[in-house]
Design a protein around this motif. Structure first.
Motif, PDB file in Angstrom:
ATOM      1  N   UNK A   1      -2.480   7.642  -5.593  1.00 40.72           N
ATOM      2  CA  UNK A   1      -1.483   7.680  -4.519  1.00 40.72           C
ATOM      3  C   UNK A   1      -0.073   7.656  -5.082  1.00 40.72           C
ATOM      4  N   UNK A   2       0.127   6.925  -6.162  1.00 39.24           N
ATOM      5  CA  UNK A   2       1.460   6.828  -6.767  1.00 39.24           C
ATOM      6  C   UNK A   2       1.930   8.175  -7.305  1.00 39.24           C
TER       7      UNK A   2
ATOM      8  N   UNK B   1       0.834  -1.208   0.000  1.00 39.91           N
ATOM      9  CA  UNK B   1       0.000   0.000   0.000  1.00 39.91           C
ATOM     10  C   UNK B   1       0.864   1.251   0.000  1.00 39.91           C
ATOM     11  N   UNK B   2       1.954   1.209   0.721  1.00 40.23           N
ATOM     12  CA  UNK B   2       2.845   2.358   0.811  1.00 40.23           C
ATOM     13  C   UNK B   2       3.560   2.628  -0.504  1.00 40.23           C
ATOM     14  N   UNK B   3       4.074   1.585  -1.139  1.00 36.10           N
ATOM     15  CA  UNK B   3       4.859   1.761  -2.356  1.00 36.10           C
ATOM     16  C   UNK B   3       4.006   1.849  -3.610  1.00 36.10           C
ATOM     17  N   UNK B   4       2.811   1.267  -3.561  1.00 33.86           N
ATOM     18  CA  UNK B   4       1.960   1.254  -4.745  1.00 33.86           C
ATOM     19  C   UNK B   4       2.375   0.207  -5.758  1.00 33.86           C
TER      20      UNK B   4
ATOM     21  N   UNK C   1       3.925  12.808  -3.807  1.00 26.85           N
ATOM     22  CA  UNK C   1       5.288  12.670  -3.281  1.00 26.85           C
ATOM     23  C   UNK C   1       5.317  11.622  -2.175  1.00 26.85           C
ATOM     24  N   UNK C   2       6.466  11.025  -1.959  1.00 28.88           N
ATOM     25  CA  UNK C   2       6.604   9.888  -1.045  1.00 28.88           C
ATOM     26  C   UNK C   2       6.120  10.182   0.370  1.00 28.88           C
ATOM     27  N   UNK C   3       6.504  11.301   0.932  1.00 29.12           N
ATOM     28  CA  UNK C   3       6.119  11.591   2.321  1.00 29.12           C
ATOM     29  C   UNK C   3       4.617  11.801   2.427  1.00 29.12           C
ATOM     30  N   UNK C   4       3.998  12.454   1.437  1.00 27.62           N
ATOM     31  CA  UNK C   4       2.549  12.635   1.464  1.00 27.62           C
ATOM     32  C   UNK C   4       1.858  11.281   1.367  1.00 27.62           C
ATOM     33  N   UNK C   5       2.348  10.423   0.498  1.00 24.19           N
ATOM     34  CA  UNK C   5       1.763   9.086   0.360  1.00 24.19           C
ATOM     35  C   UNK C   5       1.924   8.305   1.655  1.00 24.19           C
ATOM     36  N   UNK C   6       3.099   8.411   2.265  1.00 21.52           N
ATOM     37  CA  UNK C   6       3.343   7.697   3.522  1.00 21.52           C
ATOM     38  C   UNK C   6       2.353   8.144   4.592  1.00 21.52           C
TER      39      UNK C   6
END
Length: 166
Positions: free
Chosen positions: A106-107, A20-23, A110-115
Motif C-alpha cells: 500500500x505504501x 492504515x491510511x499513511x502506512x 500513490x496517495x489517492x489510490x491508497x486512500x
C-alpha cells in the motif's frame, strides 16, 4: 457530546484509520494531531453534524493527502539502538507478516489510490461515500481503485515469478 467525550470514545478508531491510511504509525499520529487541533476549535459545529466521525475522517484524509505539500519535508524515522548487553529483540512481525506485506505494498501506491483502498476495504465505505470524502466523482473513485488493485496484482505476480526462478 463534548470534544473530550468524543475523543475518549472514538480517538482509537480514528488513529487506526490514519495509521492504515499513511502506512506509518508516527505519521498517522501526526496527521490525527493536526486534525484534532483544528477540530477542537470548531467542535460545536462539528458535533452538530449528523456524522461527526465521517467529517473527521474526511479531515484526516485531506490532511494526509496534503501533508507533504504543506510541510515539504521528509518524515524522519529514528532507529533506536538496542541497549548494551541486550540480545536481539523478538521480531513481532512474524505474527503479522501478511499485514506487514500489505502495508508495504500500500505504501508504494500513490496517495489517492491508497486512500481509496483504505476507505473501501478498511472503513467499508461505498463508492459514493468515498467520493464524498475525497470530493471527486464516483467514476474517479472506481478508476483509482481499479488502478491500485491492478498495481497490487502486478507486483504480487512479479514477486512470485522471481521466487520461482530462484
Amino acid at each position: 457530546m463534548t470534544f473530550d467525550e468524543w475523543a475518549q470514545a472514538r480517538l482509537p478508531a480514528l488513529l487506526r484509520f490514519a495509521v492504515a491510511l499513511t502506512g506509518d504509525r508516527g505519521l498517522g499520529e501526526d496527521v490525527v494531531q493536526e486534525v484534532l487541533i483544528r477540530a477542537y476549535g470548531r467542535w460545536s459545529r462539528i458535533a452538530a453534524l449528523d456524522q461527526p466521525e465521517a467529517y473527521l475522517r474526511r479531515m484526516v484524509t485531506n490532511e494526509y493527502l496534503s501533508w507533504r505539500r504543506r510541510w515539504a519535508r521528509v518524515t524522519p524515522h529514528a532507529d533506536v539502538p538496542a541497549e548494551p548487553g541486550a540480545g536481539p529483540a523478538p521480531d513481532h512481525a512474524d505474527a503479522h507478516a501478511d499485514r506487514s506485506a500489505l502495508a508495504v505494498e500500500l505504501a508504494r501506491l500513490p496517495r489517492r489510490q491508497r486512500a481509496v483502498l483504505v476507505l473501501r476495504y478498511y472503513e467499508h465505505l461505498t463508492d459514493a461515500e468515498i467520493a464524498d470524502v475525497l470530493q471527486c466523482p464516483q467514476g474517479t473513485v472506481r478508476s483509482l481503485a481499479s488502478r491500485a488493485l491492478r498495481t497490487l496484482r502486478v507486483d504480487a505476480r512479479d514477486r512470485l515469478l522471481v521466487r520461482e526462478r530462484s
